[in-house]
Design a protein around this motif. Structure first.
Motif, PDB file in Angstrom:
ATOM      1  N   ALA A 113       0.837  -1.208   0.000  1.00  0.00           N
ATOM      2  CA  ALA A 113       0.000   0.000   0.000  1.00  0.00           C
ATOM      3  C   ALA A 113       0.873   1.260   0.000  1.00  0.00           C
ATOM      4  CB  ALA A 113      -0.942  -0.002   1.199  1.00  0.00           C
ATOM      5  N   ALA A 114       1.936   1.240   0.769  1.00  0.00           N
ATOM      6  CA  ALA A 114       2.843   2.395   0.814  1.00  0.00           C
ATOM      7  C   ALA A 114       3.503   2.604  -0.546  1.00  0.00           C
ATOM      8  CB  ALA A 114       3.891   2.205   1.903  1.00  0.00           C
ATOM      9  N   ARG A 115       3.956   1.500  -1.171  1.00  0.00           N
ATOM     10  CA  ARG A 115       4.566   1.615  -2.501  1.00  0.00           C
ATOM     11  C   ARG A 115       3.569   2.149  -3.518  1.00  0.00           C
ATOM     12  NH1 ARG A 115       6.544  -3.488  -1.272  1.00  0.00           N
ATOM     13  NH2 ARG A 115       5.109  -4.435  -2.771  1.00  0.00           N
ATOM     14  N   LEU A 116       2.348   1.654  -3.458  1.00  0.00           N
ATOM     15  CA  LEU A 116       1.313   2.103  -4.395  1.00  0.00           C
ATOM     16  C   LEU A 116       0.962   3.577  -4.181  1.00  0.00           C
ATOM     17  CD1 LEU A 116      -1.027  -1.019  -4.480  1.00  0.00           C
ATOM     18  CD2 LEU A 116       0.471  -0.194  -6.311  1.00  0.00           C
ATOM     19  N   GLU A 117       0.972   4.025  -2.937  1.00  0.00           N
ATOM     20  CA  GLU A 117       0.716   5.439  -2.655  1.00  0.00           C
ATOM     21  C   GLU A 117       1.816   6.312  -3.246  1.00  0.00           C
ATOM     22  OE1 GLU A 117      -0.073   6.290   1.460  1.00  0.00           O
ATOM     23  OE2 GLU A 117      -1.672   4.795   1.564  1.00  0.00           O
ATOM     24  N   GLU A 118       3.070   5.869  -3.119  1.00  0.00           N
ATOM     25  CA  GLU A 118       4.187   6.618  -3.705  1.00  0.00           C
ATOM     26  C   GLU A 118       4.068   6.654  -5.228  1.00  0.00           C
ATOM     27  OE1 GLU A 118       7.997   5.186  -2.412  1.00  0.00           O
ATOM     28  OE2 GLU A 118       7.425   5.271  -0.300  1.00  0.00           O
TER      29      GLU A 118
END
Length: 99
Positions: free
Chosen positions: A31-36
Motif C-alpha cells: 500500500a505504501a509503494r502504491l501510494e508513492e
C-alpha cells in the motif's frame, strides 16, 4: 488428553496469527509503494496537462498569427502584436489579482 489438544489448538492459532501478521505487513508495504507510485503518477499527469495546455495555447497563437498575416513579414508583425497584447493582458490580470 484435552490439555494436549488445547496446546495444539493454541499452537495452530499462534501460527495463523503469525501468518496473518506477515500478510498484513506485506499488504501495508505494498500500500505504501502504491501510494508513492500514485503520487508520482499524479505529478506526471499534472505536468502532462500543463504541457498540453501550453501546446494548445501555442496552436491558437500560431493559428491566429497565420489568419492575420498573408505574407511572412506580416506574420512576424502579427506575432509581435499578439505577444504584446498577451503581455498586456497578463499584466492587467496580475494587477487585478493584487487588489
Amino acid at each position: 488428553m484435552a490439555k494436549l489438544e488445547l496446546i495444539q489448538t493454541i499452537t495452530m492459532l499462534s501460527r495463523k496469527v503469525d501468518d496473518l501478521m506477515a500478510q498484513l505487513k506485506l499488504a501495508q508495504e505494498r500500500a505504501a509503494r502504491l501510494e508513492e507510485e500514485n503520487s508520482e503518477l499524479r505529478k506526471i499527469h499534472e505536468d502532462d496537462i500543463s504541457k498540453l495546455q501550453q501546446a494548445q495555447k501555442d496552436i491558437e497563437f500560431l493559428s491566429l498569427s497565420h489568419r492575420l498575416a498573408d505574407n511572412p513579414e506580416a506574420l512576424v508583425d502579427a506575432r509581435k502584436q499578439i505577444s504584446q497584447l498577451i503581455r498586456t493582458i497578463d499584466s492587467c490580470i496580475r494587477l487585478i489579482n493584487q487588489d
